[in-house]
Scaffold this motif. Structure first.
Motif, PDB file in Angstrom:
ATOM      1  N   THR A  88      -7.476   6.098  -6.144  1.00  0.00           N
ATOM      2  CA  THR A  88      -6.710   4.895  -5.801  1.00  0.00           C
ATOM      3  C   THR A  88      -6.567   3.999  -7.018  1.00  0.00           C
ATOM      4  O   THR A  88      -7.551   3.659  -7.683  1.00  0.00           O
ATOM      5  CB  THR A  88      -7.389   4.113  -4.663  1.00  0.00           C
ATOM      6  N   ASP A  89      -5.338   3.627  -7.306  1.00  0.00           N
ATOM      7  CA  ASP A  89      -5.020   2.766  -8.440  1.00  0.00           C
ATOM      8  C   ASP A  89      -4.593   1.395  -7.902  1.00  0.00           C
ATOM      9  O   ASP A  89      -3.619   1.291  -7.146  1.00  0.00           O
ATOM     10  CB  ASP A  89      -3.895   3.395  -9.262  1.00  0.00           C
ATOM     11  N   ILE A  90      -5.336   0.368  -8.269  1.00  0.00           N
ATOM     12  CA  ILE A  90      -4.970  -1.005  -7.912  1.00  0.00           C
ATOM     13  C   ILE A  90      -4.250  -1.616  -9.112  1.00  0.00           C
ATOM     14  O   ILE A  90      -4.827  -1.769 -10.185  1.00  0.00           O
ATOM     15  CB  ILE A  90      -6.199  -1.855  -7.546  1.00  0.00           C
ATOM     16  N   GLN A  91      -2.998  -1.943  -8.925  1.00  0.00           N
ATOM     17  CA  GLN A  91      -2.171  -2.429 -10.026  1.00  0.00           C
ATOM     18  C   GLN A  91      -1.937  -3.929  -9.892  1.00  0.00           C
ATOM     19  O   GLN A  91      -1.623  -4.428  -8.823  1.00  0.00           O
ATOM     20  CB  GLN A  91      -0.828  -1.690 -10.030  1.00  0.00           C
ATOM     21  N   ASN A  92      -2.109  -4.618 -11.013  1.00  0.00           N
ATOM     22  CA  ASN A  92      -1.853  -6.055 -11.084  1.00  0.00           C
ATOM     23  C   ASN A  92      -0.910  -6.318 -12.252  1.00  0.00           C
ATOM     24  O   ASN A  92      -1.218  -5.957 -13.393  1.00  0.00           O
ATOM     25  CB  ASN A  92      -3.150  -6.839 -11.302  1.00  0.00           C
ATOM     26  N   VAL A 119       0.842  -1.199   0.000  1.00  0.00           N
ATOM     27  CA  VAL A 119       0.000   0.000   0.000  1.00  0.00           C
ATOM     28  C   VAL A 119       0.877   1.249   0.000  1.00  0.00           C
ATOM     29  O   VAL A 119       1.695   1.453   0.904  1.00  0.00           O
ATOM     30  CB  VAL A 119      -0.936   0.020   1.224  1.00  0.00           C
ATOM     31  N   GLY A 120       0.686   2.095  -1.020  1.00  0.00           N
ATOM     32  CA  GLY A 120       1.432   3.339  -1.134  1.00  0.00           C
ATOM     33  C   GLY A 120       0.509   4.535  -1.016  1.00  0.00           C
ATOM     34  O   GLY A 120      -0.040   4.989  -2.024  1.00  0.00           O
ATOM     35  N   ARG A 158      -1.241  -1.269  -4.308  1.00  0.00           N
ATOM     36  CA  ARG A 158      -2.186  -0.152  -4.305  1.00  0.00           C
ATOM     37  C   ARG A 158      -1.392   1.151  -4.240  1.00  0.00           C
ATOM     38  O   ARG A 158      -0.480   1.294  -3.424  1.00  0.00           O
ATOM     39  CB  ARG A 158      -3.122  -0.265  -3.103  1.00  0.00           C
ATOM     40  N   ARG A 159      -1.766   2.100  -5.090  1.00  0.00           N
ATOM     41  CA  ARG A 159      -1.111   3.398  -5.118  1.00  0.00           C
ATOM     42  C   ARG A 159      -2.167   4.499  -5.105  1.00  0.00           C
ATOM     43  O   ARG A 159      -3.060   4.514  -5.940  1.00  0.00           O
ATOM     44  CB  ARG A 159      -0.207   3.538  -6.355  1.00  0.00           C
TER      45      ARG A 159
END
Length: 222
Positions: free
Chosen positions: A76-80, A25-26, A111-112
């Motif tokens: 919020t950007d959830i990156q995969n 988590v960022g 998460r960013r």
């Protein structure tokens, strides 16, 4: 004693003022950290990542305050990402960046947080030392940086000129007031006023780890 202050405008469609990260988590804070400003200025100067002593010396010289003129909306950007051993990365030096690691067994997730349409102002000066850049040099490289500049993360490109001119004031609080705009602000606690709190925004550039906290005052400027 009246000081001259560098006025920075940190505004972009997306900004990321990184807060203390835990695991994947960022988060982001509303104001830039001392370490973030150090990285921004070091990038403009063309310092290399391994020049840790120069980074540390620059951070140790910073005196600054910041004020939010227009609060941004949290995004919020959830990156995969699932990287294969054969995947290559795009570069600016004419050839692909080839991975040396193996294929991930499962996607890498993180998460960013960002702030959308955020407008933050910074007033900044440097403790005088015989070595290192002065304020005039910083103003010069902010207009003509050695490398492209971004506000927090590489996708956060500024929407306005970063160097917004010069201000005068006895301290950071007075320099913030000289901007002539209202907003929520913080400044060094020793200047008095506001609500005092501790923030963790220092970096030990030699180790790349958290470098401690400092006390700031926070309040509204009318």
């Amino acid at each position: 004693m009246t000081h001259r202050w560098l006025h920075l405008r940190l505004a972009a469609p997306l900004v990321a003022f990184g807060d203390v990260a835990i695991d994947h988590v960022g988060p982001t804070r509303d104001f830039p950290a001392a370490s973030a400003l150090t990285g921004l200025l070091a990038n403009a100067l063309g310092l290399r990542r391994e020049e840790t002593s120069a980074h540390q010396a620059l951070q140790d010289r910073l005196v600054f305050g910041a004020m939010v003129i227009r609060p941004g909306r949290l995004l919020t950007d959830i990156q995969n990402a699932k990287l294969e051993k054969k995947d290559c990365g795009w570069t600016t030096w004419g050839q692909p960046d080839v991975r040396t690691g193996d294929t991930y067994d499962s996607p890498h997730r993180r998460r960013r947080d960002y702030l959308a349409d955020h407008d933050c102002r910074v007033v900044l000066r440097l403790h005088d030392l015989p070595e290192g850049p002065d304020l005039d040099r910083l103003a010069e490289v902010l207009d003509r940086p050695a490398r492209p500049l971004f506000i927090g993360r590489k996708g956060c490109l500024p929407s306005a000129q970063l160097f917004a001119g010069w201000l005068e004031g006895e301290n950071a609080l007075e320099a913030l007031k000289a901007i002539g705009l209202p907003g929520r602000a913080f400044w060094p606690a020793e200047e008095g006023g506001g609500t005092v709190r501790d923030i963790s925004d220092m970096r030990n550039w030699r180790t790349g780890l958290h470098g401690g906290h400092r006390r700031v005052s926070e309040g509204e400027i009318a």
